[in-house]
Design an enzyme around this catalytic site. Structure first.
Site, mmCIF file in Angstrom:
data_model
loop_
_atom_site.group_PDB
_atom_site.id
_atom_site.type_symbol
_atom_site.label_atom_id
_atom_site.label_comp_id
_atom_site.label_asym_id
_atom_site.label_seq_id
_atom_site.Cartn_x
_atom_site.Cartn_y
_atom_site.Cartn_z
ATOM 1 N N SER A 143 -19.657 -22.082 -29.153
ATOM 2 C CA SER A 143 -18.288 -22.479 -28.782
ATOM 3 C C SER A 143 -18.122 -23.995 -28.918
ATOM 4 O O SER A 143 -17.113 -24.559 -28.499
ATOM 5 C CB SER A 143 -18.000 -22.062 -27.335
ATOM 6 O OG SER A 143 -19.017 -22.528 -26.475
ATOM 7 N N ASN A 166 -21.504 -20.456 -15.858
ATOM 8 C CA ASN A 166 -20.274 -19.701 -15.582
ATOM 9 C C ASN A 166 -19.309 -20.466 -14.678
ATOM 10 O O ASN A 166 -18.107 -20.514 -14.939
ATOM 11 C CB ASN A 166 -20.614 -18.343 -14.955
ATOM 12 C CG ASN A 166 -21.403 -17.469 -15.917
ATOM 13 O OD1 ASN A 166 -21.560 -17.822 -17.087
ATOM 14 N ND2 ASN A 166 -21.912 -16.358 -15.438
ATOM 15 N N THR A 187 30.034 -18.407 -26.733
ATOM 16 C CA THR A 187 29.289 -17.212 -26.327
ATOM 17 C C THR A 187 29.313 -16.318 -27.563
ATOM 18 O O THR A 187 30.302 -16.327 -28.313
ATOM 19 C CB THR A 187 29.936 -16.474 -25.130
ATOM 20 O OG1 THR A 187 31.258 -16.089 -25.507
ATOM 21 C CG2 THR A 187 30.019 -17.350 -23.881
ATOM 22 N N HIS A 188 28.258 -15.602 -27.803
ATOM 23 C CA HIS A 188 28.117 -14.776 -29.025
ATOM 24 C C HIS A 188 28.310 -15.612 -30.289
ATOM 25 O O HIS A 188 28.796 -15.114 -31.300
ATOM 26 C CB HIS A 188 29.113 -13.609 -29.056
ATOM 27 C CG HIS A 188 29.204 -12.850 -27.774
ATOM 28 N ND1 HIS A 188 28.434 -11.750 -27.501
ATOM 29 C CD2 HIS A 188 29.966 -13.061 -26.660
ATOM 30 C CE1 HIS A 188 28.723 -11.295 -26.286
ATOM 31 N NE2 HIS A 188 29.643 -12.087 -25.740
ATOM 32 N N SER A 199 14.698 -33.531 -50.183
ATOM 33 C CA SER A 199 14.256 -32.427 -51.033
ATOM 34 C C SER A 199 13.720 -33.006 -52.331
ATOM 35 O O SER A 199 14.230 -34.004 -52.831
ATOM 36 C CB SER A 199 15.439 -31.506 -51.310
ATOM 37 O OG SER A 199 15.215 -30.789 -52.497
ATOM 38 N N LYS A 224 19.999 -33.868 -50.331
ATOM 39 C CA LYS A 224 19.580 -33.188 -49.106
ATOM 40 C C LYS A 224 19.014 -34.109 -48.032
ATOM 41 O O LYS A 224 18.314 -35.072 -48.321
ATOM 42 C CB LYS A 224 18.517 -32.121 -49.429
ATOM 43 C CG LYS A 224 19.044 -30.930 -50.185
ATOM 44 C CD LYS A 224 19.850 -29.984 -49.321
ATOM 45 C CE LYS A 224 19.013 -29.217 -48.360
ATOM 46 N NZ LYS A 224 18.521 -27.964 -48.829
ATOM 47 N N ASN A 228 17.150 -32.917 -44.640
ATOM 48 C CA ASN A 228 16.772 -31.685 -43.949
ATOM 49 C C ASN A 228 16.258 -31.935 -42.527
ATOM 50 O O ASN A 228 15.516 -32.891 -42.304
ATOM 51 C CB ASN A 228 15.682 -30.958 -44.742
ATOM 52 C CG ASN A 228 16.181 -30.485 -46.094
ATOM 53 O OD1 ASN A 228 17.348 -30.142 -46.239
ATOM 54 N ND2 ASN A 228 15.306 -30.482 -47.083
ATOM 55 N N GLU A 274 13.122 -27.872 -37.245
ATOM 56 C CA GLU A 274 12.657 -26.564 -37.740
ATOM 57 C C GLU A 274 11.202 -26.309 -37.360
ATOM 58 O O GLU A 274 10.814 -25.194 -37.013
ATOM 59 C CB GLU A 274 12.811 -26.500 -39.255
ATOM 60 C CG GLU A 274 14.267 -26.440 -39.704
ATOM 61 C CD GLU A 274 14.396 -26.568 -41.208
ATOM 62 O OE1 GLU A 274 14.915 -25.633 -41.827
ATOM 63 O OE2 GLU A 274 13.946 -27.583 -41.784
ATOM 64 N N TYR A 291 -18.177 -12.575 -15.082
ATOM 65 C CA TYR A 291 -18.133 -13.289 -16.350
ATOM 66 C C TYR A 291 -18.443 -12.360 -17.525
ATOM 67 O O TYR A 291 -19.360 -11.544 -17.465
ATOM 68 C CB TYR A 291 -19.140 -14.456 -16.368
ATOM 69 C CG TYR A 291 -19.119 -15.200 -17.703
ATOM 70 C CD1 TYR A 291 -18.164 -16.165 -17.970
ATOM 71 C CD2 TYR A 291 -20.027 -14.877 -18.717
ATOM 72 C CE1 TYR A 291 -18.110 -16.803 -19.196
ATOM 73 C CE2 TYR A 291 -19.978 -15.515 -19.945
ATOM 74 C CZ TYR A 291 -19.015 -16.474 -20.182
ATOM 75 O OH TYR A 291 -18.953 -17.089 -21.401
ATOM 76 N N GLN A 321 -15.158 -16.859 -23.357
ATOM 77 C CA GLN A 321 -15.396 -18.106 -24.089
ATOM 78 C C GLN A 321 -14.212 -18.400 -25.025
ATOM 79 O O GLN A 321 -13.962 -19.546 -25.387
ATOM 80 C CB GLN A 321 -16.693 -17.956 -24.887
ATOM 81 C CG GLN A 321 -16.967 -19.082 -25.853
ATOM 82 C CD GLN A 321 -18.374 -18.991 -26.419
ATOM 83 O OE1 GLN A 321 -19.351 -19.144 -25.715
ATOM 84 N NE2 GLN A 321 -18.468 -18.716 -27.707
ATOM 85 N N LYS A 365 -10.533 -20.940 -24.557
ATOM 86 C CA LYS A 365 -10.245 -22.373 -24.660
ATOM 87 C C LYS A 365 -9.322 -22.721 -25.821
ATOM 88 O O LYS A 365 -8.356 -23.473 -25.653
ATOM 89 C CB LYS A 365 -11.552 -23.159 -24.797
ATOM 90 C CG LYS A 365 -12.289 -23.225 -23.498
ATOM 91 C CD LYS A 365 -13.745 -23.552 -23.674
ATOM 92 C CE LYS A 365 -14.579 -22.807 -22.664
ATOM 93 N NZ LYS A 365 -14.777 -21.374 -22.968
#
Ligand code: ARG
Length: 481
Positions: free
Chosen positions: A25, A112, A157-158, A279, A285, A287, A292, A319, A324, A327
Protein backbone atom coordinates in the site's frame (compact mmCIF):
# COMPACT_ATOMS: atom_id res chain seq x y z
CA UNK A 1 12.18 -7.99 -0.33
CA UNK A 2 9.72 -9.79 1.87
CA UNK A 3 12.56 -10.85 4.22
CA UNK A 4 12.33 -7.33 5.57
CA UNK A 5 8.63 -7.62 6.30
CA UNK A 6 7.92 -7.10 9.99
CA UNK A 7 6.25 -10.48 10.12
CA UNK A 8 8.83 -12.51 8.12
CA UNK A 9 9.93 -14.64 11.10
CA UNK A 10 6.94 -16.98 10.74
CA UNK A 11 7.80 -17.81 7.12
CA UNK A 12 10.40 -20.06 5.49
CA UNK A 13 10.18 -18.77 1.95
CA UNK A 14 10.25 -15.32 0.39
CA UNK A 15 7.12 -13.64 -0.82
CA UNK A 16 6.77 -13.56 -4.57
CA UNK A 17 7.61 -10.12 -6.02
CA UNK A 18 4.27 -9.88 -7.76
CA UNK A 19 2.52 -10.67 -4.47
CA UNK A 20 4.47 -7.95 -2.72
CA UNK A 21 3.44 -5.55 -5.45
CA UNK A 22 -0.18 -6.66 -5.20
CA UNK A 23 -0.37 -6.34 -1.42
CA UNK A 24 1.74 -3.23 -0.98
CA UNK A 25 0.00 0.00 0.00
CA UNK A 26 3.13 2.13 -0.03
CA UNK A 27 2.17 4.07 -3.13
CA UNK A 28 -0.76 5.55 -1.28
CA UNK A 29 0.09 5.37 2.40
CA UNK A 30 3.38 7.21 1.95
CA UNK A 31 1.14 10.26 2.21
CA UNK A 32 0.65 9.26 5.85
CA UNK A 33 4.33 9.46 6.68
CA UNK A 34 4.15 12.62 8.80
CA UNK A 35 1.23 11.27 10.80
CA UNK A 36 2.90 7.90 11.22
CA UNK A 37 5.96 9.50 12.80
CA UNK A 38 3.80 11.73 15.01
CA UNK A 39 1.72 8.75 16.11
CA UNK A 40 4.88 6.86 16.98
CA UNK A 41 6.26 9.80 18.94
CA UNK A 42 3.08 10.01 21.01
CA UNK A 43 3.09 6.25 21.52
CA UNK A 44 6.67 6.10 22.75
CA UNK A 45 6.22 9.09 25.07
CA UNK A 46 3.25 7.27 26.59
CA UNK A 47 5.26 4.01 26.90
CA UNK A 48 7.99 5.94 28.71
CA UNK A 49 5.51 7.72 30.94
CA UNK A 50 3.90 4.43 31.94
CA UNK A 51 7.36 2.87 32.47
CA UNK A 52 6.59 0.21 29.88
CA UNK A 53 9.84 1.21 28.14
CA UNK A 54 13.03 2.17 29.89
CA UNK A 55 13.92 5.86 29.89
CA UNK A 56 17.06 5.24 27.84
CA UNK A 57 15.36 3.25 25.07
CA UNK A 58 12.52 5.74 24.91
CA UNK A 59 14.92 8.66 24.54
CA UNK A 60 16.72 6.90 21.73
CA UNK A 61 13.49 6.15 19.93
CA UNK A 62 12.26 9.73 20.36
CA UNK A 63 15.55 11.10 19.05
CA UNK A 64 15.48 8.66 16.14
CA UNK A 65 11.90 9.54 15.20
CA UNK A 66 12.73 13.25 15.34
CA UNK A 67 15.68 12.65 13.05
CA UNK A 68 13.38 10.88 10.58
CA UNK A 69 11.04 13.83 10.82
CA UNK A 70 13.73 16.32 9.93
CA UNK A 71 14.84 14.07 7.07
CA UNK A 72 11.23 14.19 5.91
CA UNK A 73 11.22 17.99 6.08
CA UNK A 74 14.47 18.15 4.15
CA UNK A 75 13.14 15.73 1.57
CA UNK A 76 15.84 13.28 2.50
CA UNK A 77 13.80 10.49 4.05
CA UNK A 78 14.44 7.29 2.14
CA UNK A 79 11.36 5.22 1.50
CA UNK A 80 12.06 1.65 0.49
CA UNK A 81 9.54 0.31 -2.01
CA UNK A 82 10.43 -3.27 -1.06
CA UNK A 83 8.68 -2.69 2.25
CA UNK A 84 4.94 -3.18 2.12
CA UNK A 85 3.73 0.01 3.74
CA UNK A 86 4.76 3.28 5.35
CA UNK A 87 4.47 1.87 8.89
CA UNK A 88 7.01 -0.83 8.09
CA UNK A 89 9.23 1.74 6.42
CA UNK A 90 9.35 4.01 9.45
CA UNK A 91 9.97 1.19 11.88
CA UNK A 92 12.72 -0.30 9.71
CA UNK A 93 14.36 3.11 9.14
CA UNK A 94 14.23 3.80 12.86
CA UNK A 95 15.88 0.49 13.70
CA UNK A 96 18.55 1.07 11.06
CA UNK A 97 19.18 4.45 12.63
CA UNK A 98 19.23 3.60 16.34
CA UNK A 99 19.69 -0.15 16.47
CA UNK A 100 17.72 -2.75 18.47
CA UNK A 101 15.91 -0.14 20.62
CA UNK A 102 13.89 0.66 17.49
CA UNK A 103 12.32 -2.77 17.79
CA UNK A 104 10.69 -1.72 21.06
CA UNK A 105 8.53 0.97 19.50
CA UNK A 106 5.80 -1.46 18.46
CA UNK A 107 5.14 -2.54 22.06
CA UNK A 108 1.45 -2.42 22.90
CA UNK A 109 0.21 -1.45 19.48
CA UNK A 110 -0.47 -3.05 16.11
CA UNK A 111 -0.50 -1.77 12.59
CA UNK A 112 -4.26 -2.08 12.78
CA UNK A 113 -4.69 0.69 15.33
CA UNK A 114 -1.70 2.52 13.89
CA UNK A 115 -3.16 2.79 10.39
CA UNK A 116 -6.57 3.85 11.72
CA UNK A 117 -4.88 6.57 13.80
CA UNK A 118 -2.72 7.81 10.94
CA UNK A 119 -5.65 7.99 8.59
CA UNK A 120 -7.82 9.84 11.10
CA UNK A 121 -5.07 12.44 11.45
CA UNK A 122 -4.77 12.76 7.67
CA UNK A 123 -8.53 13.08 7.12
CA UNK A 124 -8.82 15.53 10.02
CA UNK A 125 -6.30 17.91 8.42
CA UNK A 126 -7.74 17.49 4.94
CA UNK A 127 -11.24 18.28 6.23
CA UNK A 128 -10.03 21.52 7.83
CA UNK A 129 -8.35 22.48 4.59
CA UNK A 130 -11.51 21.81 2.59
CA UNK A 131 -13.63 23.79 5.06
CA UNK A 132 -11.22 26.72 4.77
CA UNK A 133 -11.56 26.61 1.03
CA UNK A 134 -15.37 26.40 1.18
CA UNK A 135 -15.36 29.36 3.57
CA UNK A 136 -13.42 31.33 1.01
CA UNK A 137 -15.86 30.47 -1.76
CA UNK A 138 -18.75 31.54 0.49
CA UNK A 139 -16.99 34.86 1.02
CA UNK A 140 -16.66 35.35 -2.73
CA UNK A 141 -20.37 34.64 -3.21
CA UNK A 142 -21.46 36.92 -0.37
CA UNK A 143 -19.25 39.61 -1.78
CA UNK A 144 -21.02 39.33 -5.12
CA UNK A 145 -24.39 39.30 -3.35
CA UNK A 146 -23.55 42.56 -1.60
CA UNK A 147 -23.19 44.24 -4.98
CA UNK A 148 -26.03 42.65 -6.90
CA UNK A 149 -29.13 43.21 -4.82
CA UNK A 150 -30.62 45.43 -7.52
CA UNK A 151 -29.43 43.29 -10.41
CA UNK A 152 -32.37 41.27 -11.71
CA UNK A 153 -32.40 37.92 -13.44
CA UNK A 154 -35.11 35.42 -14.19
CA UNK A 155 -35.58 32.80 -11.49
CA UNK A 156 -36.22 29.39 -12.99
CA UNK A 157 -38.18 26.30 -12.15
CA UNK A 158 -38.07 23.42 -14.65
CA UNK A 159 -35.61 25.68 -16.52
CA UNK A 160 -38.62 27.91 -17.39
CA UNK A 161 -38.90 31.54 -16.36
CA UNK A 162 -40.69 31.46 -13.03
CA UNK A 163 -40.35 34.68 -11.04
CA UNK A 164 -37.77 37.45 -11.16
CA UNK A 165 -35.08 37.36 -8.50
CA UNK A 166 -32.04 39.39 -7.68
CA UNK A 167 -28.66 37.99 -8.63
CA UNK A 168 -27.83 38.46 -4.95
CA UNK A 169 -30.61 36.09 -3.90
CA UNK A 170 -29.35 33.51 -6.37
CA UNK A 171 -25.75 33.81 -5.17
CA UNK A 172 -26.89 33.49 -1.56
CA UNK A 173 -28.78 30.31 -2.43
CA UNK A 174 -25.50 28.74 -3.51
CA UNK A 175 -23.76 30.18 -0.51
CA UNK A 176 -26.22 28.57 1.94
CA UNK A 177 -25.76 25.19 0.29
CA UNK A 178 -22.03 25.56 0.76
CA UNK A 179 -22.43 26.69 4.38
CA UNK A 180 -24.24 23.47 5.12
CA UNK A 181 -21.49 21.53 3.37
CA UNK A 182 -18.88 23.20 5.54
CA UNK A 183 -20.95 22.60 8.69
CA UNK A 184 -21.44 18.99 7.67
CA UNK A 185 -17.67 18.56 7.39
CA UNK A 186 -17.24 20.12 10.83
CA UNK A 187 -19.86 17.77 12.31
CA UNK A 188 -18.02 14.84 10.77
CA UNK A 189 -14.80 16.29 12.14
CA UNK A 190 -16.01 15.52 15.68
CA UNK A 191 -16.46 11.85 14.82
CA UNK A 192 -13.18 11.70 12.89
CA UNK A 193 -11.25 13.34 15.69
CA UNK A 194 -11.07 10.42 18.15
CA UNK A 195 -8.03 8.28 18.79
CA UNK A 196 -7.91 4.51 18.12
CA UNK A 197 -4.25 4.17 19.13
CA UNK A 198 -3.80 1.54 21.82
CA UNK A 199 -6.65 -0.60 20.55
CA UNK A 200 -3.78 -2.77 19.28
CA UNK A 201 -4.71 -5.60 16.90
CA UNK A 202 -8.35 -5.77 17.99
CA UNK A 203 -8.68 -6.63 21.65
CA UNK A 204 -6.59 -4.05 23.47
CA UNK A 205 -3.33 -4.92 25.16
CA UNK A 206 -1.91 -6.48 28.31
CA UNK A 207 0.46 -3.52 28.84
CA UNK A 208 -0.68 -0.82 31.27
CA UNK A 209 -0.95 1.81 28.52
CA UNK A 210 -2.53 5.25 28.91
CA UNK A 211 -4.73 5.82 25.89
CA UNK A 212 -5.91 9.17 27.15
CA UNK A 213 -2.34 10.44 27.10
CA UNK A 214 -1.64 9.37 23.49
CA UNK A 215 -4.96 10.82 22.45
CA UNK A 216 -4.11 14.17 24.11
CA UNK A 217 -0.61 14.22 22.66
CA UNK A 218 -2.04 13.80 19.15
CA UNK A 219 -4.69 16.48 19.60
CA UNK A 220 -7.64 14.10 19.52
CA UNK A 221 -10.75 14.78 21.58
CA UNK A 222 -10.60 11.42 23.37
CA UNK A 223 -9.70 7.77 22.85
CA UNK A 224 -12.22 5.56 21.04
CA UNK A 225 -14.37 3.43 23.33
CA UNK A 226 -14.06 -0.08 21.91
CA UNK A 227 -10.88 -1.62 20.54
CA UNK A 228 -12.64 -3.97 18.10
CA UNK A 229 -14.73 -1.12 16.71
CA UNK A 230 -11.66 1.11 16.52
CA UNK A 231 -9.75 -1.13 14.11
CA UNK A 232 -12.69 -2.38 12.09
CA UNK A 233 -14.84 0.55 11.08
CA UNK A 234 -14.13 3.12 8.44
CA UNK A 235 -17.30 5.12 8.93
CA UNK A 236 -15.18 8.24 9.45
CA UNK A 237 -13.67 7.71 6.01
CA UNK A 238 -17.07 7.19 4.44
CA UNK A 239 -18.47 10.25 6.16
CA UNK A 240 -15.64 12.39 4.82
CA UNK A 241 -16.25 10.91 1.37
CA UNK A 242 -19.97 11.60 1.66
CA UNK A 243 -19.40 15.20 2.73
CA UNK A 244 -17.05 15.50 -0.24
CA UNK A 245 -19.64 14.00 -2.58
CA UNK A 246 -22.36 16.37 -1.54
CA UNK A 247 -20.01 19.31 -1.87
CA UNK A 248 -18.98 18.02 -5.30
CA UNK A 249 -22.65 17.79 -6.29
CA UNK A 250 -23.26 21.38 -5.17
CA UNK A 251 -20.20 22.60 -7.04
CA UNK A 252 -21.26 20.66 -10.10
CA UNK A 253 -24.71 22.19 -10.08
CA UNK A 254 -23.16 25.62 -9.78
CA UNK A 255 -20.70 24.83 -12.57
CA UNK A 256 -23.56 23.71 -14.81
CA UNK A 257 -25.23 27.10 -14.37
CA UNK A 258 -22.02 28.90 -15.21
CA UNK A 259 -21.68 26.86 -18.39
CA UNK A 260 -25.26 27.68 -19.37
CA UNK A 261 -25.00 31.33 -18.39
CA UNK A 262 -21.86 31.86 -20.42
CA UNK A 263 -23.45 30.35 -23.55
CA UNK A 264 -24.57 32.58 -26.43
CA UNK A 265 -28.17 31.57 -25.70
CA UNK A 266 -28.07 32.97 -22.17
CA UNK A 267 -25.26 35.48 -22.26
CA UNK A 268 -25.79 36.26 -18.55
CA UNK A 269 -22.10 36.23 -17.71
CA UNK A 270 -18.72 36.46 -19.24
CA UNK A 271 -15.97 34.33 -17.81
CA UNK A 272 -12.61 35.92 -17.39
CA UNK A 273 -9.81 34.97 -19.80
CA UNK A 274 -7.99 33.77 -16.71
CA UNK A 275 -10.17 30.69 -16.53
CA UNK A 276 -11.40 29.97 -20.03
CA UNK A 277 -9.75 28.17 -22.90
CA UNK A 278 -9.89 28.48 -26.65
CA UNK A 279 -10.45 26.02 -29.44
CA UNK A 280 -7.71 24.68 -31.67
CA UNK A 281 -9.97 24.97 -34.71
CA UNK A 282 -12.63 27.61 -34.00
CA UNK A 283 -10.89 30.91 -33.41
CA UNK A 284 -13.95 32.63 -31.94
CA UNK A 285 -14.37 30.17 -29.07
CA UNK A 286 -14.03 30.92 -25.38
CA UNK A 287 -14.84 27.75 -23.53
CA UNK A 288 -15.81 27.40 -19.86
CA UNK A 289 -13.56 24.37 -19.39
CA UNK A 290 -12.83 25.01 -15.73
CA UNK A 291 -16.53 24.91 -14.86
CA UNK A 292 -16.96 21.83 -17.04
CA UNK A 293 -14.12 20.04 -15.27
CA UNK A 294 -15.57 20.89 -11.86
CA UNK A 295 -18.83 19.38 -13.08
CA UNK A 296 -17.03 16.39 -14.56
CA UNK A 297 -14.91 15.65 -11.53
CA UNK A 298 -17.97 15.28 -9.29
CA UNK A 299 -18.51 11.88 -10.93
CA UNK A 300 -15.25 10.54 -9.57
CA UNK A 301 -15.99 11.80 -6.07
CA UNK A 302 -19.37 10.07 -6.01
CA UNK A 303 -17.72 6.96 -7.43
CA UNK A 304 -15.19 6.95 -4.59
CA UNK A 305 -17.98 7.12 -2.02
CA UNK A 306 -19.76 4.19 -3.63
CA UNK A 307 -16.52 2.23 -3.79
CA UNK A 308 -15.90 2.78 -0.05
CA UNK A 309 -19.43 1.80 0.93
CA UNK A 310 -19.24 -1.31 -1.20
CA UNK A 311 -15.80 -2.23 0.08
CA UNK A 312 -17.07 -2.15 3.68
CA UNK A 313 -20.49 -3.71 3.37
CA UNK A 314 -19.50 -7.36 3.55
CA UNK A 315 -16.71 -7.17 6.11
CA UNK A 316 -17.03 -9.05 9.39
CA UNK A 317 -15.33 -7.55 12.45
CA UNK A 318 -12.54 -6.72 12.92
CA UNK A 319 -9.60 -5.73 10.68
CA UNK A 320 -9.65 -7.11 7.14
CA UNK A 321 -7.04 -6.34 4.53
CA UNK A 322 -9.74 -5.05 2.17
CA UNK A 323 -9.68 -1.96 4.35
CA UNK A 324 -6.23 -1.06 3.10
CA UNK A 325 -8.09 0.11 -0.01
CA UNK A 326 -9.86 2.89 1.89
CA UNK A 327 -7.07 5.42 1.56
CA UNK A 328 -6.95 6.08 -2.15
CA UNK A 329 -10.64 6.93 -2.60
CA UNK A 330 -10.92 9.14 0.47
CA UNK A 331 -7.67 10.98 -0.21
CA UNK A 332 -8.64 11.48 -3.83
CA UNK A 333 -12.14 12.71 -2.90
CA UNK A 334 -10.80 15.25 -0.44
CA UNK A 335 -8.12 16.35 -2.88
CA UNK A 336 -10.61 16.72 -5.69
CA UNK A 337 -13.13 18.78 -3.76
CA UNK A 338 -10.37 20.99 -2.44
CA UNK A 339 -9.12 21.66 -5.95
CA UNK A 340 -12.61 22.16 -7.36
CA UNK A 341 -13.61 24.55 -4.56
CA UNK A 342 -10.45 26.60 -5.06
CA UNK A 343 -11.09 26.75 -8.79
CA UNK A 344 -14.71 27.71 -8.28
CA UNK A 345 -13.67 30.66 -6.12
CA UNK A 346 -11.31 31.76 -8.84
CA UNK A 347 -13.81 31.66 -11.70
CA UNK A 348 -16.71 33.10 -9.75
CA UNK A 349 -14.64 35.99 -8.42
CA UNK A 350 -13.52 36.84 -11.94
CA UNK A 351 -16.79 36.52 -13.89
CA UNK A 352 -18.68 39.56 -15.15
CA UNK A 353 -22.46 39.87 -15.24
CA UNK A 354 -24.23 41.20 -18.31
CA UNK A 355 -26.80 43.15 -16.36
CA UNK A 356 -28.88 44.29 -19.33
CA UNK A 357 -29.09 40.84 -20.85
CA UNK A 358 -30.31 39.39 -17.58
CA UNK A 359 -32.86 42.15 -17.06
CA UNK A 360 -34.05 41.82 -20.61
CA UNK A 361 -34.39 38.08 -20.21
CA UNK A 362 -36.24 38.50 -16.93
CA UNK A 363 -38.76 40.77 -18.68
CA UNK A 364 -39.85 37.92 -20.93
CA UNK A 365 -42.05 34.93 -20.27
CA UNK A 366 -44.81 36.67 -18.23
CA UNK A 367 -42.61 36.39 -15.21
CA UNK A 368 -44.83 38.90 -13.34
CA UNK A 369 -47.96 36.75 -13.71
CA UNK A 370 -47.89 35.58 -10.08
CA UNK A 371 -47.73 39.20 -9.00
CA UNK A 372 -50.89 40.00 -10.91
CA UNK A 373 -52.61 37.02 -9.26
CA UNK A 374 -51.39 38.18 -5.83
CA UNK A 375 -52.76 41.65 -6.65
CA UNK A 376 -56.21 40.19 -7.29
CA UNK A 377 -56.02 38.19 -4.07
CA UNK A 378 -55.25 41.41 -2.21
CA UNK A 379 -58.43 42.83 -3.78
CA UNK A 380 -60.43 39.93 -2.32
CA UNK A 381 -60.44 37.28 -5.05
CA UNK A 382 -59.64 33.69 -3.90
CA UNK A 383 -56.18 32.69 -5.20
CA UNK A 384 -57.51 29.85 -7.37
CA UNK A 385 -59.85 32.24 -9.22
CA UNK A 386 -57.12 34.84 -9.53
CA UNK A 387 -54.89 32.17 -11.07
CA UNK A 388 -57.59 31.54 -13.74
CA UNK A 389 -58.04 35.24 -14.49
CA UNK A 390 -54.31 35.78 -14.98
CA UNK A 391 -53.99 32.63 -17.10
CA UNK A 392 -56.59 34.08 -19.51
CA UNK A 393 -54.75 37.40 -19.57
CA UNK A 394 -51.47 35.59 -20.34
CA UNK A 395 -53.08 33.66 -23.20
CA UNK A 396 -54.38 36.92 -24.60
CA UNK A 397 -50.92 38.51 -24.32
CA UNK A 398 -49.28 35.56 -26.07
CA UNK A 399 -51.64 36.03 -29.05
CA UNK A 400 -50.96 39.77 -28.99
CA UNK A 401 -47.24 39.33 -28.42
CA UNK A 402 -47.28 41.82 -25.56
CA UNK A 403 -46.29 41.80 -21.94
CA UNK A 404 -48.88 41.94 -19.12
CA UNK A 405 -47.59 45.38 -18.17
CA UNK A 406 -48.25 46.56 -21.74
CA UNK A 407 -52.03 45.99 -21.58
CA UNK A 408 -54.29 49.01 -21.12
CA UNK A 409 -56.45 49.28 -18.04
CA UNK A 410 -59.62 48.59 -20.05
CA UNK A 411 -58.08 45.49 -21.61
CA UNK A 412 -57.23 44.34 -18.09
CA UNK A 413 -60.68 45.06 -16.80
CA UNK A 414 -61.93 42.71 -19.51
CA UNK A 415 -60.39 39.91 -17.43
CA UNK A 416 -61.46 41.20 -14.04
CA UNK A 417 -63.21 44.39 -13.06
CA UNK A 418 -61.36 44.27 -9.76
CA UNK A 419 -58.26 45.51 -11.57
CA UNK A 420 -57.61 49.22 -11.00
CA UNK A 421 -55.01 51.72 -12.09
CA UNK A 422 -52.75 50.78 -9.18
CA UNK A 423 -52.01 47.50 -10.97
CA UNK A 424 -49.30 49.30 -12.94
CA UNK A 425 -47.46 49.83 -9.69
CA UNK A 426 -46.95 46.11 -9.10
CA UNK A 427 -46.13 44.85 -12.58
CA UNK A 428 -42.60 46.20 -13.17
CA UNK A 429 -40.18 43.40 -12.39
CA UNK A 430 -38.16 45.54 -9.98
CA UNK A 431 -41.38 45.71 -7.95
CA UNK A 432 -41.88 41.97 -8.22
CA UNK A 433 -38.46 41.48 -6.64
CA UNK A 434 -38.77 44.13 -3.94
CA UNK A 435 -42.25 43.09 -2.88
CA UNK A 436 -41.09 39.54 -2.10
CA UNK A 437 -40.07 40.66 1.31
CA UNK A 438 -40.96 37.52 3.24
CA UNK A 439 -38.24 35.99 5.40
CA UNK A 440 -35.78 34.37 3.01
CA UNK A 441 -37.36 36.07 0.00
CA UNK A 442 -35.61 37.94 -2.80
CA UNK A 443 -36.22 41.58 -1.76
CA UNK A 444 -33.06 43.49 -1.03
CA UNK A 445 -34.08 43.87 2.60
CA UNK A 446 -34.54 40.14 2.95
CA UNK A 447 -31.25 39.40 1.18
CA UNK A 448 -29.58 41.81 3.62
CA UNK A 449 -30.74 39.59 6.47
CA UNK A 450 -29.39 36.53 4.64
CA UNK A 451 -26.03 38.16 4.11
CA UNK A 452 -25.85 39.14 7.77
CA UNK A 453 -26.70 35.63 8.99
CA UNK A 454 -24.38 34.03 6.54
CA UNK A 455 -21.41 36.22 7.48
CA UNK A 456 -22.06 35.50 11.16
CA UNK A 457 -21.97 31.75 10.73
CA UNK A 458 -19.00 32.08 8.41
CA UNK A 459 -17.05 33.96 11.06
CA UNK A 460 -17.94 31.38 13.70
CA UNK A 461 -16.78 28.57 11.45
CA UNK A 462 -13.58 30.38 10.52
CA UNK A 463 -12.80 30.84 14.22
CA UNK A 464 -13.46 27.21 14.89
CA UNK A 465 -11.14 26.05 12.09
CA UNK A 466 -8.44 28.44 13.28
CA UNK A 467 -8.76 27.06 16.81
CA UNK A 468 -8.53 23.45 15.65
CA UNK A 469 -5.49 24.21 13.52
CA UNK A 470 -3.67 26.03 16.30
CA UNK A 471 -4.45 23.22 18.73
CA UNK A 472 -2.89 20.73 16.33
CA UNK A 473 0.11 22.99 15.72
CA UNK A 474 0.68 23.11 19.47
CA UNK A 475 0.60 19.31 19.63
CA UNK A 476 3.08 19.00 16.76
CA UNK A 477 5.38 21.55 18.38
CA UNK A 478 5.31 19.63 21.63
CA UNK A 479 5.92 16.28 19.99
CA UNK A 480 8.77 17.52 17.85
CA UNK A 481 10.42 19.11 20.89
N1 ARG B 1 -1.13 -1.55 5.10
C1 ARG B 1 -2.16 -1.99 5.99
C2 ARG B 1 -3.40 -1.10 5.80
O1 ARG B 1 -3.27 -0.10 5.18
C3 ARG B 1 -1.69 -1.88 7.37
C4 ARG B 1 -2.36 -2.79 8.31
C5 ARG B 1 -1.85 -4.13 8.16
N2 ARG B 1 -2.38 -4.99 9.13
C6 ARG B 1 -2.43 -6.29 8.93
N3 ARG B 1 -2.97 -7.00 9.86
N4 ARG B 1 -1.96 -6.84 7.86
O2 ARG B 1 -4.48 -1.43 6.22
Amino acid sequence: MSKKALWSGRFDGDMDDSVLEFTSSLNIDRKLVFYDIMGSLAHVIMLRDRKILEEEDSEEIIKGLRTLLSELHDNELVIDSDLEDIHTNIEVSLTELIGPAGGKLHTGRSRNDQVATDLRMYVRDAVLEVVNSVNLLIKVLVDIAQNTQRMIMPGFTHMQHAQPVSVAQHMMAHSFRLSRDADRFMDAFERINVCPLGSAALAGTTYPIDRKLTSDLLGFRRPTENSADSVSDRDFVIEAAFCSSLLAVHLSSMAEELVLWSSQEFGFIEMDDLCTTGSSIMPQKKNPDVAELIRGRSGGVIGDLVSLLTMMKGLPLTYNRDMQLDKEPVMRSLDTVLQCTNMMSKIVAAMRFNEDTMLNSASKGYINATDLADYLVAKGLPFREAHGVVASAVRYCILEDRGLEELTLSEMKGFSDMIEKDVFGILPIEECVERRNSFGGTSSQSVDVQIFESLNSLMEREDRVRQEISLLDECWDELTG
